[in-house]
Motif scaffolding. Structure first.
Motif, mmCIF file in Angstrom:
data_model
loop_
_atom_site.group_PDB
_atom_site.id
_atom_site.type_symbol
_atom_site.label_atom_id
_atom_site.label_comp_id
_atom_site.label_asym_id
_atom_site.label_seq_id
_atom_site.Cartn_x
_atom_site.Cartn_y
_atom_site.Cartn_z
ATOM 1 N N ILE A 550 0.730 -6.970 -2.123
ATOM 2 C CA ILE A 550 1.264 -5.803 -1.424
ATOM 3 C C ILE A 550 1.390 -4.633 -2.391
ATOM 4 O O ILE A 550 1.830 -4.793 -3.537
ATOM 5 C CB ILE A 550 2.614 -6.133 -0.742
ATOM 6 C CG1 ILE A 550 3.132 -4.938 0.075
ATOM 7 C CG2 ILE A 550 3.652 -6.605 -1.744
ATOM 8 C CD1 ILE A 550 4.254 -5.318 1.028
ATOM 9 N N GLU A 551 0.968 -3.455 -1.922
ATOM 10 C CA GLU A 551 1.085 -2.219 -2.692
ATOM 11 C C GLU A 551 2.021 -1.279 -1.943
ATOM 12 O O GLU A 551 1.751 -0.902 -0.794
ATOM 13 C CB GLU A 551 -0.284 -1.555 -2.869
ATOM 14 C CG GLU A 551 -0.217 -0.244 -3.647
ATOM 15 C CD GLU A 551 -1.558 0.470 -3.740
ATOM 16 O OE1 GLU A 551 -1.592 1.570 -4.333
ATOM 17 O OE2 GLU A 551 -2.555 -0.057 -3.218
ATOM 18 N N PHE A 552 3.142 -0.941 -2.576
ATOM 19 C CA PHE A 552 4.114 -0.055 -1.951
ATOM 20 C C PHE A 552 3.803 1.401 -2.295
ATOM 21 O O PHE A 552 3.362 1.716 -3.414
ATOM 22 C CB PHE A 552 5.537 -0.411 -2.401
ATOM 23 C CG PHE A 552 6.048 -1.692 -1.813
ATOM 24 C CD1 PHE A 552 6.523 -1.729 -0.513
ATOM 25 C CD2 PHE A 552 6.043 -2.866 -2.550
ATOM 26 C CE1 PHE A 552 6.987 -2.915 0.036
ATOM 27 C CE2 PHE A 552 6.505 -4.053 -2.019
ATOM 28 C CZ PHE A 552 6.984 -4.078 -0.717
ATOM 29 N N LEU A 629 4.109 2.889 4.542
ATOM 30 C CA LEU A 629 5.086 2.344 3.599
ATOM 31 C C LEU A 629 4.387 1.474 2.556
ATOM 32 O O LEU A 629 4.711 1.524 1.370
ATOM 33 C CB LEU A 629 6.125 1.499 4.343
ATOM 34 C CG LEU A 629 7.183 0.840 3.460
ATOM 35 C CD1 LEU A 629 8.206 1.866 3.009
ATOM 36 C CD2 LEU A 629 7.861 -0.325 4.185
ATOM 37 N N ALA A 630 3.430 0.690 3.025
ATOM 38 C CA ALA A 630 2.755 -0.249 2.125
ATOM 39 C C ALA A 630 1.460 -0.749 2.760
ATOM 40 O O ALA A 630 1.258 -0.654 3.969
ATOM 41 C CB ALA A 630 3.665 -1.434 1.809
ATOM 42 N N THR A 631 0.598 -1.287 1.911
ATOM 43 C CA THR A 631 -0.621 -1.964 2.358
ATOM 44 C C THR A 631 -0.566 -3.401 1.875
ATOM 45 O O THR A 631 -0.315 -3.662 0.699
ATOM 46 C CB THR A 631 -1.876 -1.274 1.793
ATOM 47 O OG1 THR A 631 -1.943 0.067 2.290
ATOM 48 C CG2 THR A 631 -3.131 -2.023 2.196
ATOM 49 N N GLU A 646 -10.985 -11.914 2.709
ATOM 50 C CA GLU A 646 -9.885 -10.946 2.594
ATOM 51 C C GLU A 646 -9.555 -10.300 3.932
ATOM 52 O O GLU A 646 -10.444 -10.004 4.728
ATOM 53 C CB GLU A 646 -10.242 -9.864 1.572
ATOM 54 C CG GLU A 646 -9.093 -8.890 1.292
ATOM 55 C CD GLU A 646 -9.357 -7.997 0.101
ATOM 56 O OE1 GLU A 646 -9.548 -8.544 -1.002
ATOM 57 O OE2 GLU A 646 -9.377 -6.758 0.263
ATOM 58 N N MET A 647 -8.248 -10.088 4.137
ATOM 59 C CA MET A 647 -7.731 -9.370 5.309
ATOM 60 C C MET A 647 -6.793 -8.277 4.800
ATOM 61 O O MET A 647 -6.149 -8.445 3.765
ATOM 62 C CB MET A 647 -6.962 -10.314 6.241
ATOM 63 C CG MET A 647 -7.757 -11.513 6.722
ATOM 64 S SD MET A 647 -6.699 -12.787 7.487
ATOM 65 C CE MET A 647 -6.052 -11.913 8.918
ATOM 66 N N VAL A 648 -6.712 -7.160 5.532
ATOM 67 C CA VAL A 648 -5.863 -6.033 5.117
ATOM 68 C C VAL A 648 -5.043 -5.550 6.310
ATOM 69 O O VAL A 648 -5.540 -5.472 7.440
ATOM 70 C CB VAL A 648 -6.709 -4.860 4.570
ATOM 71 C CG1 VAL A 648 -5.803 -3.710 4.120
ATOM 72 C CG2 VAL A 648 -7.586 -5.325 3.415
ATOM 73 N N GLN A 649 -3.776 -5.221 6.060
ATOM 74 C CA GLN A 649 -2.922 -4.653 7.107
ATOM 75 C C GLN A 649 -1.979 -3.621 6.491
ATOM 76 O O GLN A 649 -1.472 -3.808 5.384
ATOM 77 C CB GLN A 649 -2.115 -5.738 7.817
ATOM 78 C CG GLN A 649 -1.281 -5.199 8.980
ATOM 79 C CD GLN A 649 -1.067 -6.233 10.050
ATOM 80 O OE1 GLN A 649 -1.979 -7.012 10.331
ATOM 81 N NE2 GLN A 649 0.105 -6.246 10.651
#
Length: 719
Positions: A550-552, A629-631, A646-649
């Protein structure tokens, strides 16, 4: 039984003076010579082993280094014996040195609960002449070993193996129903004793309270009249004994837990990525439940917050696309620190119908060592495994490996339709001997690999208290071994049993490093839940090596911290490295993670801004991602795959009030809050049990099995 050898030296006494002190005749003495040597097994010296001159009452025992000295004549036979090992006989020749290596006994003894304690039912009978009462008591009374450090009875001592304490305190002695001093026991003549039984751990404390924490030796004499004392009379008798002895307190002082430091707050400017492996284990919650239900303080390191959260199921939707799990996020207020926020990330594994599940190749790996003799260990283990057996289909196969001092295959691969054969094999299991866990793992994986089903569910199911003490046994040894075995494509499930000598750290290491999951079975209801109701999630992986990164957004987040998962954290570069192991996700499984967020406009006593850098400057991206907010990124492999997907949300910067949060968010946060309280977290302001209970009650929904209501009852027991 890790301390089996360590304590053997100090536990062979009590009544040895009754038999071992006889002198040979003068004529025989003239022919005798001094024999010395060492008694050992394949691993090392055996302290407290018996050495007897056959046909006489002359005998001795080995010291801490396994060494002995005895007088005998040429032509006489020395008999060497040790609990859990086969007896050896060697004729004295010209040599004055006789070294002996004892082999682990092939047959063990079946544990049977009786009204006075534990007895043993022999499945096979061997003929052995008993030369002394102390040897008889040691060899045939489960759990007790008699030794003497000198020829004086008063200097002798005994302990019960596998008791919940490793202190020097003795077990209590009960003679004809009355608590007695060791001196009274020593005055008994062997011919006057009818029966000796031993109780350990919960079985002992249930009858005699905390004074029996180190076990109880119950003696029934032939001439005495057994007395059934009232609670008041027992109390008075114990008070009289307390004037000359120190009362014993129950403490889990021989249980092992890995120590760790809780996650601190990080700045997204200096540490932009948070990476960790998922964890579907829930052993910590059931273990904590055991402590609370027993009225014991919960050891800090026994609490792993993520495992407490993941014990419960939350109402996440089933995945709709090609991926095996759905991703769900929620953003709301933090209940324990004013001004902070909480982010919840939830995964829901696809629920695969039973008929569509792959064929199973299961290997039961069962600990039948002496430490498993307690009623909440091997007897409970057998009943637990029956629950699992009843879930099997005809096309599934089970093999069974057991280990004590050595490992052996007791059931070859057997069809799931032949449940009676499998259950009969379970019923025949016996306990005794040391604990060669490493050898058991080797044989179990070898069996699984020989019967490997391509595209199937290949899994070893280890059931133990984790108390390995022969061969590879340390946590590091186990990690090295299991990391090698996971390359075989065989998955692992660890089932923990018992208390007092429970080795949580070892089982957690095995599960974490071996493509596995881990549960603590504290009662048959938990066995029904994990091995029955949640059989598919526990036994069938739909994704492996699942990682989260997670990247904030520093435009909205001043600092963040991951709640729990301390021993599952990964380096940022590990996220895309397919060689790095991570957790598995089972059919229908849910996984939840929480982050505490300090927004940029909030103040906190738990985080200080870093100083400006001299050579580099970190600035947030301009307005392009202002609403984010974050990825969150996820990577996983298929159960038989080698390349990750890989999945991204994206998580929106849109928080709801805690009062408007979902019931799942409220309950999950309450469980985490309780875990942090038990760990005495230094990053939590409000530790009010009443407030935790209130939030849990607000989140009490979808509780058909009553597990959430049970959690609230546990809360009420903690102040």
């Amino acid at each position: 039984m890790k301390n089996f050898k360590k304590f053997s030296l100090g536990i062979a006494m009590l009544i040895s003076f009754l038999t071992f002190g006889q002198d040979p005749s003068a004529s025989e003495s003239a022919k005798q010579k001094t024999i010395t040597g060492t008694v050992s097994d394949k691993v090392g010296p055996l302290p407290g082993a018996n050495v007897v001159v056959k046909g006489t009452s002359t005998g001795t025992q080995t010291d801490f280094n396994g060494k002995y000295t005895i007088k005998a004549s040429e032509g006489q036979t020395l008999e060497f014996s040790y609990v859990g090992f086969g007896t050896k006989q060697i004729k004295v020749a010209k040599s004055n040195v006789i070294n002996v290596v004892l082999d682990e006994a092939v047959t063990l003894s079946e544990v049977v609960m009786v009204s006075q304690g534990y007895s043993r039912k022999k499945l096979t009978t061997t003929t052995q002449t008993t030369r002394s009462y102390s040897k008889s008591l040691q060899g045939n009374t489960p759990g007790i070993q008699i030794s003497h450090s000198s020829g004086n009875p008063g200097s002798s001592k005994f302990l019960i193996r596998g008791s919940s304490s490793i202190s020097a305190n003795d077990p209590i002695l009960i003679i004809d129903g009355v608590p007695a001093k060791a001196e009274e026991f020593r005055k008994l003549k062997p011919e006057d004793i009818s029966k000796v039984n031993v109780l350990k751990d919960a079985a002992a404390t249930a009858l005699y309270g905390n004074r029996a924490a180190n076990g109880a030796v119950i003696v029934v004499t032939k001439n005495g009249v057994p007395q059934k004392l009232t609670d008041k009379e027992l109390k008075e008798r114990f008070q009289a004994l307390d004037s000359i002895t120190t009362p014993i307190t129950v403490e889990p002082d021989n249980e092992d837990y890995e120590s760790f430091v809780e996650n601190a707050f990080e700045s997204p400017k200096s540490v932009p990525l948070s990476t960790f492996s998922i964890d579907v284990d829930n052993a910590s919650y059931t273990n904590v439940r055991r402590f609370i239900n027993n009225g014991q303080a919960v050891p800090k390191d026994a609490v792993r917050v993520e495992e407490m959260m993941n014990f419960f199921k939350y109402q996440y939707p089933q995945p709709a696309g090609e991926h095996p799990f759905s991703i769900n996020t929620e953003y709301s207020d933090c209940p324990w620190n004013t001004g902070s926020k909480m982010v919840r990330i939830g995964l829901q594994g696809k629920d695969i119908p039973t008929d569509n599940l792959p064929k199973s190749n299961l290997v039961f790996l069962i600990d039948v060592s002496g430490s498993m003799s307690d009623d909440n260990k091997l007897p409970l283990l057998k009943e637990s495994m029956k629950v699992l057996v009843n879930q099997l289909r005809d096309e599934d196969k089970i093999a069974m490996v057991v280990y004590a001092g050595a490992a052996g295959l007791v059931l070859p691969p057997t069809s799931g339709k032949d449940k009676k054969t499998i259950i009969d094999a379970l019923e025949k299991l016996e306990s005794g001997g040391s604990t060669a866990g490493g050898a058991g793992i080797e044989l179990a994986y070898k069996t699984a690999q020989e019967n490997f089903i391509k595209g199937g569910n290949n899994r070893v199911i280890l059931a133990t208290d984790g108390d390995f003490n022969v061969g590879a046994s340390s946590d590091k040894d186990m990690q090295t071994l299991i990391e090698e075995k996971r390359k075989s494509g065989v998955f692992l499930t660890c089932l923990g049993y018992g208390m007092g000598n429970y080795k949580d750290s070892k089982l957690e290491t095995l599960a974490d490093k071996g493509n596995g999951n881990y549960a603590y079975i504290d009662n048959i209801q938990e066995a029904n839940r994990f091995l029955g109701k949640e059989f598919k999630g526990s036994m069938f992986a739909i994704a492996k090596d699942v990682k989260i990164q997670i990247e904030f957004n520093p435009a909205h987040v001043k600092a963040y911290r991951l709640i729990g998962y301390e021993n599952r954290k990964l380096r940022a570069e590990d996220f895309k490295n397919d060689a790095i192991d991570a957790g598995e996700l089972g059919s229908g499984h849910t996984v939840t993670a929480l982050y505490e967020i300090i927004p940029t406009d909030a103040k906190s006593d738990f985080f200080s801004e870093i100083d400006e850098l001299k050579y580099a400057k970190v600035t947030a991206t301009e307005t392009k991602f202002n609403n984010e907010l974050a990825t969150v990124k996820f990577r996983y492999k298929k159960p038989d795959g080698a390349k990750s997907i890989e999945m991204v949300q994206v998580i929106e910067n849109k928080a709801s009030a805690l009062s408007n949060a979902s019931s799942g968010f409220k309950f999950c946060t309450a469980v985490a809050w309780f875990g942090l309280k038990l760990r005495d977290s230094q990053l939590v302001t409000n530790k009010s049990t009443a407030d935790i209970k209130k939030l849990a009650q607000e989140g009490l929904a979808y509780d058909t099995d009553g597990y959430k209501a049970e959690f609230i009852r546990l809360l009420e027991a903690i102040q």
